[in-house]
Scaffold this active site. Structure first.
Site, PDB file in Angstrom:
ATOM      1  N   SER A 128      50.245  -9.523   2.157  1.00 41.91           N
ATOM      2  CA  SER A 128      49.791  -8.826   0.950  1.00 41.91           C
ATOM      3  C   SER A 128      50.368  -9.454  -0.310  1.00 41.91           C
ATOM      4  O   SER A 128      51.502  -9.962  -0.310  1.00 41.91           O
ATOM      5  CB  SER A 128      50.264  -7.370   1.038  1.00 41.91           C
ATOM      6  OG  SER A 128      50.262  -6.783  -0.235  1.00 41.91           O
ATOM      7  N   GLU A 130      51.518  -7.793  -2.547  1.00 43.73           N
ATOM      8  CA  GLU A 130      52.712  -6.990  -2.864  1.00 43.73           C
ATOM      9  C   GLU A 130      53.984  -7.768  -2.526  1.00 43.73           C
ATOM     10  O   GLU A 130      55.066  -7.443  -3.020  1.00 43.73           O
ATOM     11  CB  GLU A 130      52.701  -5.685  -2.061  1.00 43.73           C
ATOM     12  CG  GLU A 130      51.920  -4.568  -2.692  1.00 43.73           C
ATOM     13  CD  GLU A 130      52.539  -4.034  -3.972  1.00 43.73           C
ATOM     14  OE1 GLU A 130      53.705  -3.618  -3.951  1.00 43.73           O
ATOM     15  OE2 GLU A 130      51.851  -4.038  -5.002  1.00 43.73           O
ATOM     16  N   TYR A 152      57.235  -1.016   1.343  1.00 41.63           N
ATOM     17  CA  TYR A 152      56.005  -1.603   1.892  1.00 41.63           C
ATOM     18  C   TYR A 152      56.031  -3.132   1.720  1.00 41.63           C
ATOM     19  O   TYR A 152      55.758  -3.884   2.664  1.00 41.63           O
ATOM     20  CB  TYR A 152      54.786  -1.012   1.167  1.00 41.63           C
ATOM     21  CG  TYR A 152      53.510  -1.756   1.475  1.00 41.63           C
ATOM     22  CD1 TYR A 152      52.782  -1.498   2.630  1.00 41.63           C
ATOM     23  CD2 TYR A 152      53.035  -2.759   0.616  1.00 41.63           C
ATOM     24  CE1 TYR A 152      51.624  -2.203   2.927  1.00 41.63           C
ATOM     25  CE2 TYR A 152      51.881  -3.467   0.896  1.00 41.63           C
ATOM     26  CZ  TYR A 152      51.183  -3.182   2.057  1.00 41.63           C
ATOM     27  OH  TYR A 152      50.050  -3.899   2.351  1.00 41.63           O
TER      28      TYR A 152
HETATM   29  O1  G4F Z   1      45.745   1.258  -5.728  1.00 36.17           O
HETATM   30  P1  G4F Z   1      47.217   1.169  -5.576  1.00 36.17           P
HETATM   31  O2  G4F Z   1      47.887   2.287  -4.898  1.00 36.17           O
HETATM   32  O3  G4F Z   1      47.455  -0.227  -4.860  1.00 36.17           O
HETATM   33  P2  G4F Z   1      48.712  -1.220  -4.746  1.00 36.17           P
HETATM   34  O4  G4F Z   1      49.983  -0.497  -4.903  1.00 36.17           O
HETATM   35  O5  G4F Z   1      48.467  -2.357  -5.676  1.00 36.17           O
HETATM   36  O6  G4F Z   1      48.608  -1.710  -3.239  1.00 36.17           O
HETATM   37  C1  G4F Z   1      47.360  -2.084  -2.645  1.00 36.17           C
HETATM   38  O7  G4F Z   1      47.171  -3.476  -2.751  1.00 36.17           O
HETATM   39  C2  G4F Z   1      48.122  -4.272  -2.015  1.00 36.17           C
HETATM   40  C3  G4F Z   1      47.761  -5.741  -2.254  1.00 36.17           C
HETATM   41  O8  G4F Z   1      48.433  -6.166  -3.412  1.00 36.17           O
HETATM   42  C4  G4F Z   1      48.088  -3.897  -0.552  1.00 36.17           C
HETATM   43  F1  G4F Z   1      48.970  -4.651   0.135  1.00 36.17           F
HETATM   44  C5  G4F Z   1      48.416  -2.418  -0.407  1.00 36.17           C
HETATM   45  O9  G4F Z   1      48.337  -2.046   0.963  1.00 36.17           O
HETATM   46  C6  G4F Z   1      47.389  -1.630  -1.198  1.00 36.17           C
HETATM   47  O10 G4F Z   1      46.120  -1.866  -0.629  1.00 36.17           O
HETATM   48  O11 G4F Z   1      47.909   0.988  -7.012  1.00 36.17           O
HETATM   49  C7  G4F Z   1      47.506   0.002  -7.924  1.00 36.17           C
HETATM   50  C8  G4F Z   1      48.224   0.207  -9.249  1.00 36.17           C
HETATM   51  C9  G4F Z   1      49.736   0.402  -9.138  1.00 36.17           C
HETATM   52  O12 G4F Z   1      50.351  -0.371 -10.125  1.00 36.17           O
HETATM   53  C10 G4F Z   1      49.960   1.874  -9.431  1.00 36.17           C
HETATM   54  O13 G4F Z   1      51.216   2.194 -10.026  1.00 36.17           O
HETATM   55  O14 G4F Z   1      47.726   1.394  -9.844  1.00 36.17           O
HETATM   56  C11 G4F Z   1      48.820   2.106 -10.403  1.00 36.17           C
HETATM   57  N1  G4F Z   1      48.454   3.523 -10.527  1.00 36.17           N
HETATM   58  C12 G4F Z   1      48.366   4.226 -11.692  1.00 36.17           C
HETATM   59  N2  G4F Z   1      48.034   5.491 -11.450  1.00 36.17           N
HETATM   60  C13 G4F Z   1      48.140   4.356  -9.508  1.00 36.17           C
HETATM   61  C14 G4F Z   1      47.868   5.595 -10.093  1.00 36.17           C
HETATM   62  N3  G4F Z   1      48.049   4.145  -8.182  1.00 36.17           N
HETATM   63  C15 G4F Z   1      47.678   5.196  -7.392  1.00 36.17           C
HETATM   64  N4  G4F Z   1      47.565   5.006  -6.065  1.00 36.17           N
HETATM   65  N5  G4F Z   1      47.426   6.448  -7.929  1.00 36.17           N
HETATM   66  C16 G4F Z   1      47.514   6.698  -9.266  1.00 36.17           C
HETATM   67  O15 G4F Z   1      47.273   7.806  -9.727  1.00 36.17           O
END
Ligand code: G4F
Length: 339
Positions: A128, A130, A152
């Site tokens: 990933s 990440e 993670y």
């Molecule tokens: O959609 P996210 O939860 O994805 P994240 O953390 O980037 O991880 C995903 O991508 C990775 C590949 O880089 C994978 F390995 C992993 O398994 C997963 O698929 O969050 C994306 C961004 C973050 O910066 C988070 O802080 O969105 C920001 N965010 C802002 N508000 C939020 C929110 N994320 C989530 N989930 N929910 C919110 O309300």
């Protein structure tokens, strides 16, 4: 003779697209599935509804070496795609222990059982972006050092190195895909893309009046999962095993994602999005943007769907989901989005 592939995590977004892709190429497709999923097939196998009749399901538990060993001792495979993981970064802060146990041990069990029983089976590990975390260079490529920012991310770095180690120590054909964020209408509701597109559809349909989000300034390189599973398959068809970054090379903030998604239905995100401090993470990955030149040159892989196309498809799909009245049929953990 058709090739036989095993997919762990087959019930997830990537697993379901990969199963469909491999079937279209004439593969015999097998999947490891937790026994509990078989008790609730409507909800837990929902993403496989297009191909459930055509695949072979094996109940198994990746927390148990014996369980993995049992399936691999009874069935031979040409290729193994290890996608199963606790993949929600925020959850890994709430329970780092179970994320580390599932993600690291699960990978180790599969690799160890393959080495013992079928060392010629080609192995793909779902690494990933990440792993880059607090990025040391931009854009990120295969040679960029890792600096994970969550349990993670740490678990994925361990899986990455385990995969390299089995390749070097035992000469096994093991590849790491370093996939940047990839989304689709099949994305889980806890991830930010789906939380936003589903939130937009609910607001537009009068079912909600606001959307609570965390850090709007984080930037991600978002592609379409259907494009990315094709790269997984291509990695296992090369003369030599290697590791590849898979990305679009475009980055956008969560704020831009909101802007596009709300404007798709004629709304202004500023009227509906509220900042919720409880959704911020203890450590954030501020900026991800991948350089997929190696995949382009060696695998001849290109993403087809860009950011705008992805957001449009997801919003339209969620609008249809709601207008079809399917919301009430969704499992509870899905009907109440979290994260
Ligand atoms: O959609 P996210 O939860 O994805 P994240 O953390 O980037 O991880 C995903 O991508 C990775 C590949 O880089 C994978 F390995 C992993 O398994 C997963 O698929 O969050 C994306 C961004 C973050 O910066 C988070 O802080 O969105 C920001 N965010 C802002 N508000 C939020 C929110 N994320 C989530 N989930 N929910 C919110 O309300």
């Amino acid at each position: 003779m058709s090739k036989r592939a095993l997919i762990t995590g087959i019930t997830g977004q990537d697993g379901s697209y990969l199963a469909e892709h491999l079937l279209s190429l004439g593969y015999e497709v097998h999947g490891l599935v937790r026994r509990v999923a078989l008790e609730q097939p409507q909800q837990r196998l929902g993403r496989l509804r297009n191909c459930l009749e055509d695949i072979h399901i094996h109940p198994s538990n990746l927390d148990s070496y014996a369980s993995v060993f049992h399936v691999l001792s009874k069935n031979r495979f040409d290729e193994c795609y290890h996608l199963a993981a606790q993949s929600f970064v925020a959850e890994s802060f709430s329970d780092g222990f179970s994320t580390m146990a599932t993600n690291i041990n699960g990978t180790h069990y599969i690799l160890a059982a393959l080495q013992e029983l079928q060392p010629d089976c080609r192995f793909y590990f779902a690494g990933s972006s990440e792993m880059f975390g607090k990025v040391r260079e931009t854009p990120q490529r295969e040679a960029t050092p890792f600096h994970p920012r969550s349990p993670y991310g740490v678990s994925k770095v361990a899986g990455f190195h385990l995969t390299v180690n089995y390749r070097e120590a035992y000469g096994m054909y093991c590849c790491n895909g370093i996939l940047f964020n990839h989304e689709s209408p099949r994305r889980g509701f806890e991830f930010v893309t789906r939380k936003i597109t589903y939130g937009v559809a609910r607001i537009k349909s009068g079912l909600a009046s606001e959307l609570r989000l965390g850090n709007l300034e984080a930037k991600r390189d978002w592609g379409h999962a259907r494009d990315y599973v094709k790269a997984m398959h291509l990695m296992l068809q090369q003369p030599k095993p290697d590791d590849y970054v898979i990305a679009t090379g475009e980055t956008h903030s969560v704020r831009e994602l909101c802007e596009f998604a709300f404007s798709e239905v004629g709304l202004d995100y500023r009227d509906y999005v509220r900042i919720d401090q409880t959704v911020f993470r203890p450590a954030e990955v501020d900026l991800l943007i991948g350089d997929a030149s190696k995949a382009r040159n060696v695998l001849n892989w290109e993403p087809r769907v860009n950011f705008v196309g992805l957001v449009e498809e997801m919003v339209q799909s969620d609008m249809k989901l709601i207008s079809a009245g399917n919301e009430k049929d969704m499992p509870r953990e899905v009907a109440t989005p979290v994260g």
